[in-house]
Design an enzyme around this catalytic site. Structure first.
Site, PDB file in Angstrom:
ATOM      1  CD  GLU A 171      -2.717   1.451   0.133  1.00 26.17           C
ATOM      2  OE1 GLU A 171      -3.327   0.504  -0.391  1.00 26.17           O
ATOM      3  OE2 GLU A 171      -2.782   2.621  -0.295  1.00 26.17           O
ATOM      4  CG  HIS A 197      -5.023   3.642   2.803  1.00 24.42           C
ATOM      5  ND1 HIS A 197      -5.684   4.839   2.897  1.00 24.42           N
ATOM      6  CD2 HIS A 197      -5.405   3.077   1.628  1.00 24.42           C
ATOM      7  CE1 HIS A 197      -6.444   4.995   1.831  1.00 24.42           C
ATOM      8  NE2 HIS A 197      -6.287   3.947   1.036  1.00 24.42           N
ATOM      9  CG  ASP A 205      -1.129   0.473  -3.737  1.00 26.31           C
ATOM     10  OD1 ASP A 205      -0.262   1.289  -3.357  1.00 26.31           O
ATOM     11  OD2 ASP A 205      -2.232   0.325  -3.166  1.00 26.31           O
ATOM     12  CG  HIS A 206      -1.756   3.909  -5.230  1.00 28.34           C
ATOM     13  ND1 HIS A 206      -1.693   4.714  -4.122  1.00 28.34           N
ATOM     14  CD2 HIS A 206      -2.587   2.886  -4.895  1.00 28.34           C
ATOM     15  CE1 HIS A 206      -2.474   4.233  -3.178  1.00 28.34           C
ATOM     16  NE2 HIS A 206      -3.026   3.104  -3.606  1.00 28.34           N
ATOM     17  CB  THR A 225      -5.665  -0.479  -4.023  1.00 26.92           C
ATOM     18  OG1 THR A 225      -5.247   0.487  -3.095  1.00 26.92           O
ATOM     19  CG2 THR A 225      -5.104  -1.827  -3.652  1.00 26.92           C
TER      20      THR A 225
HETATM   21  C1  GP9 Z   1      -8.912  -0.903   0.373  1.00 26.68           C
HETATM   22  C2  GP9 Z   1      -7.516  -0.708  -0.043  1.00 26.68           C
HETATM   23  C3  GP9 Z   1      -7.185   0.745  -0.233  1.00 26.68           C
HETATM   24  O1  GP9 Z   1      -9.366  -2.191   0.375  1.00 26.68           O
HETATM   25  O2  GP9 Z   1      -7.205  -1.495  -1.102  1.00 26.68           O
HETATM   26  O3  GP9 Z   1      -7.530   1.224  -1.464  1.00 26.68           O
HETATM   27  P1  GP9 Z   1      -6.970   2.618  -2.009  1.00 26.68           P
HETATM   28  O4  GP9 Z   1      -7.709   3.690  -1.283  1.00 26.68           O
HETATM   29  O5  GP9 Z   1      -5.506   2.677  -1.716  1.00 26.68           O
HETATM   30  O6  GP9 Z   1      -7.237   2.583  -3.462  1.00 26.68           O
HETATM   31 MN    MN Z   2      -3.734   1.613  -2.260  1.00 25.41          MN
END
Ligand code: GP9
Ligand code: MN
Length: 670
Positions: A298, A457, A516-517, A342
């Site tokens: 994350e 996050h 992921d980003h 994500t």
């Molecule tokens: C939620 C997690 C976060 O299940 O994958 O998503 P994001 O806000 O980072 O896209």
């Molecule tokens: Mn994410």
């Protein structure tokens, strides 16, 4: 003024109701035969005429109350504070004011009443439909689900067993409205309702809508653009608005799909084929039949790797791994996600295609046909799954995973989540790793499982006992905290490796990890510039900050090394499948195997920015990658054209749902 009149009418009506309505209804219920005109006249004899529009008020109030009771009794919505409770109470109101208010345009009371009864019946069906659906699927209805035949039969089978006679409650408002129309003496509006009155009424309902959306936005920023969690949506905008929103999103993508006929496939196929590289014979099949564990890190950006804060390493475990003999670590690897964050990253990993530019593809195109990595591995004897301790409807995962042919989704219900082991967005990464490996032990092997971490996050909050390093010092607390949660996730990855070894799963698995980003958005440029020791963050720097780490760890292989090719998430699917010895030569994918000698140093972002080994294109400016100086746009032009083409073809595949016409056995249209 008008407002006062309306409030007075409601108060009068409520007072009246208290005294009289009950008498009428009770007498109605206890009479064995329908109340006759005569008895009605007698009952109504002493009653003064009710204010005009009383029926409208009754319709709105009864449906409103019923909807709120439904929220509280039939859906499992976690309400965390008084504001959320307040939003939940008011969220049906704007829609009800609007939809029932349309009756004010009709000329006679008779037509107005008929209209309101019809609306009340339709809304009750929608409300009850959601209740029945929720009982079975623990989720709210979305259009594609209704049209998925598998769901239909599931629903059909379960419909009987999940209906009870007490469900009549969900139609109470319809019954009350019909009775009110039949028996209440209401003063009649002479002709069509006055323009002024209508105007005030609709201004009021729109004000209500803005109040609702404004509060929802403060509770959950970017709710409509980003957070496609049905539970969150319903919690904030209510079932009825949610249903409209769903119809809007789904019909947009449906229209594009209907217009496609497969003839576009020729161009797309030619383009993809010309970009596929030769397989690398040395690495092809090097991890054959091993379990595959892909971990989404994350918000992990590459600048944290082999870097320090306050003199301390941010990711000591990943740093060690980046130099490990069994690990390929890619340090020029970029995320290619858009609004779906994500979920976009997941989509790219599975399909090697871009998400849509207009929203989260997990939401807009979950009814499409795909040729996912999971589907390919299902066909190669793998057990496929995702392990993620969040609500299954978040990012519409429950629906999209079906389309991606993922066999099992271990969602939050597969985890033991308590106040003690959760923080920020939910289950902390360390217990998540422990519990996930326990689940892995039960999976048939070889398995392919994707893990999604959460602790790092936004807003990067954590408990003191999980803060292994001190925060950064700047006037931006988000950035300051980010380093601590990143450090915590690093510890969780270490835990994963230890757990896998203990469980005896490590030796015959490969572990793939990707950021992921971005975690730190451009809103935090000032603090980022401070950390990176720059005067400011330019568009060139921002593009470079989209680098995320990518690791492929193949235990006991000894083949690892640091890799510097310019690459992106699009390349993960072909790279991993080739390591497993699964060929992808006929697949419609945008990436190439990173071990192929034909891989090009060129990565295009979802928004059209790109990076090559020599150039960076961002903010419509061409930069020299060596020094970050602006350079002649003509140098970037060929890559701009190629980037546009790549995005255009990927969008064509998704918007036209072209994979339904494609046979990847033969590499031709079906
Ligand atoms: C939620 C997690 C976060 O299940 O994958 O998503 P994001 O806000 O980072 O896209
Ligand atoms: Mn994410």
């Amino acid at each position: 003024m008008k407002c006062v009149v309306l409030i007075e009418s409601v108060t009068k009506l409520l007072r009246f109701c208290k005294k009289r309505i009950m008498i009428n209804f009770v007498s109605f219920i206890y009479r064995t035969k329908i109340v006759t005109k005569e008895s009605r006249r007698m009952l109504g004899m002493n009653l003064k005429k009710l204010p005009k529009h009383s029926i409208l008020v009754i319709a709105i109030v009864t449906t409103w109350i019923k909807t709120y009771i439904t929220y509280q009794t039939s859906f499992d919505m976690k309400i965390e504070n008084a504001m959320q409770q307040f939003i939940l109470i008011i969220n049906p109101l704007a829609f009800l004011l609007f939809i029932y208010g349309i009756s004010l345009f009709f000329k006679t009371a008779k037509v107005r009443n008929r209209y309101m009864i019809t609306v009340s019946i339709i809304l009750s069906i929608v409300n009850y439909g959601n209740v029945a659906f929720y009982r079975f699927f623990n989720d709210f209805i979305t259009l594609p689900v209704l049209f998925q035949t598998s769901n239909f039969s599931d629903l059909g089978n379960s419909a009987g067993s999940s209906m009870y006679w007490t469900d009549i409650f969900y139609f109470t408002d319809v019954v009350l409205l019909i009775l009110a129309v039949k028996f209440l003496p209401v003063a009649k509006e002479a002709t069509v309702v006055k323009l002024n009155m209508r105007r005030t009424y609709f201004v009021l309902s729109f004000a209500m809508l803005f109040l609702n959306l404004g509060l929802a936005e403060t509770e959950r920023p970017q709710l409509l653009t980003r957070s496609f969690d049905r539970e969150l949506l319903v919690k904030n905008i209510g079932t009825y608005n949610y249903q409209l929103y769903d119809i809007f999103i789904q019909s947009k993508s449906h229209a594009q799909r209907v217009l496609a006929d497969g003839s576009e496939l020729t161009d797309v196929t030619n383009y993809v084929k010309s970009n596929q590289g030769e397989n690398n014979k040395k690495t092809f099949g090097v991890a054959k039949k091993r379990n595959v564990i892909i971990v989404s890190l994350e918000s992990t950006q590459n600048f944290v790797i082999n870097n320090k804060v306050n003199g301390q390493e941010i990711t000591p475990f990943l740093n060690k791994l980046s130099k490990d003999k069994d690990t390929f670590y890619f340090d020029n690897f970029y995320h290619q996600t858009g609004l779906g964050k994500t979920s976009d990253a997941e989509f790219i990993i599975e399909n090697s295609l871009y998400g849509t530019g207009r929203g989260a593809v997990f939401f807009t195109n979950s009814g499409n046909t795909f040729d996912s990595m999971a589907e390919k591995l299902n066909g190669n004897g793998y057990y496929t799954s995702v392990l993620h301790a969040n609500n299954k409807s978040f990012w519409n995962r429950d629906m999209m995973y079906q389309a991606l042919k993922i066999k099992h989704f271990y969602d939050v219900d597969s985890y033991h989540v308590t106040d003690a082991n959760s923080a920020n967005w939910g289950l902390k990464d360390i217990p998540y790793m422990d519990q996930s490996v326990n689940i892995m032990k039960t999976m048939p092997q070889p398995f392919y499982t994707r893990m999604i971490t959460l602790s790092n996050h936004f807003p990067f909050t954590s408990d003191p006992e999980d803060q292994f390093i001190k925060p950064y010092t700047s006037d931006d607390n988000t950035v300051n905290r980010y380093f601590q949660t990143e450090r915590y996730t690093d510890e969780a990855i270490k835990e994963l490796f230890t757990d896998l070894k203990k469980a005896g799963l490590y030796d015959n698995s490969i572990i793939v990890m990707y950021g992921d980003h971005y975690g730190i958005s451009e809103n935090h440029n000032k603090a980022m510039a401070q950390y990176l020791g720059k005067d400011s963050i330019t568009p060139f720097d921002s593009a470079q900050l989209q680098k995320v780490p990518f690791f492929i760890h193949i235990p006991h292989s000894g083949v690892g090394k640091q890799m510097h090719e310019v690459a992106g998430q699009m390349d993960v699917r072909p790279t991993v499948l080739h390591l497993l010895g699964v060929d992808t030569k006929n697949d419609l994918q945008m990436g190439t195997d990173l071990f192929s000698k034909d891989h090009k140093d060129f990565v295009t972002f979802r928004d059209g920015r790109f990076v090559t080994d020599k150039l960076v294109y961002a903010g419509e400016v061409c930069y020299d990658k060596k020094n970050g100086e602006k350079t002649d746009l003509s140098k970037c032009q060929p890559y701009i054209d190629q980037s546009n083409k790549k995005l255009e073809y990927s969008d064509k595949i998704i918007n036209g749902d072209l994979l339904r016409f494609y046979d990847n056995e033969t590499g031709k249209a079906k």
